[in-house]
Each structure stands twice: as C-alpha cells, then as structure tokens.
Design a protein around this motif. Structure first.
Motif, short mmCIF file in Angstrom:
data_model
loop_
_atom_site.label_atom_id
_atom_site.label_comp_id
_atom_site.label_asym_id
_atom_site.label_seq_id
_atom_site.Cartn_x
_atom_site.Cartn_y
_atom_site.Cartn_z
N ALA A 4 16.68 11.52 31.30
CA ALA A 4 15.61 10.51 31.24
C ALA A 4 15.28 10.11 29.82
N THR A 7 17.58 7.44 28.41
CA THR A 7 17.76 6.19 29.13
C THR A 7 16.81 5.14 28.57
N ILE A 9 14.34 2.21 28.35
CA ILE A 9 13.38 1.55 29.24
C ILE A 9 13.31 0.09 28.83
N GLU A 184 16.90 2.74 36.71
CA GLU A 184 16.71 3.75 35.65
C GLU A 184 16.17 3.16 34.35
N HIS A 185 16.18 1.83 34.25
CA HIS A 185 15.63 1.17 33.06
C HIS A 185 14.17 0.74 33.26
N LEU A 187 10.22 1.89 34.11
CA LEU A 187 9.24 2.99 34.11
C LEU A 187 8.04 2.57 34.95
N ARG A 200 10.40 7.37 42.15
CA ARG A 200 11.52 8.21 41.70
C ARG A 200 12.64 8.20 42.75
N GLN A 205 12.13 5.56 36.59
CA GLN A 205 11.50 6.63 35.82
C GLN A 205 9.99 6.55 36.07
N THR A 206 9.33 7.69 35.86
CA THR A 206 7.93 7.74 36.25
C THR A 206 7.05 8.32 35.15
N HIS A 222 6.02 15.05 37.57
CA HIS A 222 6.43 13.84 36.84
C HIS A 222 5.95 13.98 35.40
#
Ligand SMILES: CSCCC(=O)C(=O)COP(=O)(O)O
Ligand SMILES: [Mg+2]
Length: 233
Positions: A4, A7, A9, A184-185, A187, A200, A205-206, A222
């Motif tokens: 994560a 990756t 955002i 995955e990009h 949040l 998720r 992402q969280t 998280h």
C-alpha cells in the motif's frame, strides 16, 4: 501487487459525517432543522414533480400503498429519528437544508485542518470526490457553505446512495469505474469501519478517521488517523 505504501494515490474519495465534519453538526443542526420544517415543506411544495417523486419513492420503500400525505410525513419524521439512510429521505432533506444555508441559519462544520489539506491535495494534482449518504444536492450545499468558505471548486464529483449503500462493495466498484481510476489508486476516507471494509473489498485503499475523543486502537484494521494532516497519500 505493490505494498500500500508504494502504490500511487491519484484520487481521494471522502465521507462527510465524522470525517470532514462533526457528527454533531449533522445530528444536532441539520437533522433537527429538516425535522422541524419537513411537514410544512411537504405541504407547500408537495406538488412539485421532484418532491412528488421522492414522496412516492419513500412510500414504495416502506411498502405503503396509497399512502396519504400525512402518513408519508409521519414516516419520514420517524426515519429522521432512526437516522435511516433512505435515498428518498436524503433527497428531501437536501431540498429542505438549502433554505437554512441560504438564509444563513447555519454554515457547515469542517474540522480545522480539512480545508487546507483538501487545497494541498488538490494542488498536488489529486482528484477529490465525496461519497456520503447525504444526497448530492446536500453534499454540494454543505461544501459550498462551510465555515472555511466555498470548497466545491476542489471537488471533481459527488456520489450518494443512488450509487449504492455505503457498506456494500459494489458501490465502490461503481465509484472507481465512474471516476476512471484503478481501485488501488483511490483512497477512501471514512469514520465507519464497515464502509472501509466494503471499500477495501473493492480494492481501494482506506483511511480510518478517528476524531478525538475517539482513540486509535492498538491494531486498527485500516490505517487510522486522528486528522487529515496525518494522511500522506
Ligand atoms: C451531506 S450532509 C448530510 C449527511 C447525512 O445526511 C448523513 O446521513 C451522513 O452520512 P455520511 O455518509 O456522510 O456519514
Ligand atoms: Mg461518516
């Protein structure tokens, strides 16, 4: 898959109540305002097509056939008290709140760092979105009339429960599809664990906002933050 932290955002989707703004503003200012004015609003504007549409949707959701206007008003008042996340109720609340913002009865609460952090993220090229149970109209009103000025120019889009319930994975799949990003990009920020679980599960992402006096648990499910300032997308 990249961890994560590595990756990139590209977009942030934020919840409102408990995340950008206090639960108290929604529960102690907005909900009572709508509750007080709903009966007169429905009596006065009940023949407008958009009001009629949502009254009909509320009756349908409750399974009431041929409901009187009074019965629907009582139903909606009960739903406000139960904090029911009904799309029809939320649409009607949004229409009623407009008057309160426009007459200056209230401005929306933002946690102190939120405006500056949203400006900074936007300045870094991140795309910002809102996902709330409040209707898109209510979301735009809330961000237009904040204690920190008009924040609507920062947002690229808004999502409400017409996209789907906030605790269901499919809603987040629809959101990432609509904004044209890989999950995955993206949040997603919220104060509600079940919403984060759903996001998720959809691959987003969280970030879990636990505003004081809430405390960060020792092993949060998280990534958890007490303020937007602690988030480094
Ligand atoms: C758009 S302001 C009103 C928020 C609202 O009606 C509500 O139920 C809060 O939902 P959220 O998804 O922002 O926690
Ligand atoms: Mg919330």
């Amino acid at each position: 898959m990249l961890p994560a932290a590595m990756t990139v955002i590209r977009a942030i989707v934020t919840d409102i109540e408990g995340t950008t703004s206090s639960i108290s503003f929604v529960k102690d200012v907005l909900f009572p305002y709508a509750r007080k004015r709903l009966p007169a609003y429905v009596e006065t504007h009940g023949d407008r097509p958009e009001v009629q549409h949502w009254l009909h949707e509320a009756a349908k959701e409750a399974g009431i056939i041929e409901a009187s206007r009074q019965e629907i008003i009582e139903l909606l008042l009960r739903w406000i008290d139960e904090d029911r996340k009904s799309t029809a109720l939320k649409a009607l609340q949004g229409m009623i709140w407009q008057e309160g913002y426009e007459t200056g009865e209230y401005r929306s609460h933002m946690y102190p760092e939120v405006s500056a952090r949203l400006h900074a993220w936007r300045g870094e090229g991140l795309h910002l979105y809102v996902y709330s149970s409040g209707s898109v109209q209510a979301q735009k009103l809330l961000f237009r009339h904040t204690e920190s000025g008009d924040l609507t120019p920062l947002f690229a889009g808004y999502f409400d429960t017409e996209t789907g319930p906030k605790r269901e994975q499919v809603s987040y799949q629809r959101i990432v599809e609509a904004i044209g990003e890989r999950p995955e990009h993206v949040l997603f920020l919220s104060d509600v664990e079940q919403e984060l679980d759903a996001a998720r599960a959809a691959g987003l992402q969280t970030g879990w906002l636990l505003r004081p006096p809430l405390e960060l648990p020792p092993q949060p499910k998280h990534p958890a933050y007490t303020s937007f300032d602690a988030i480094q997308p």
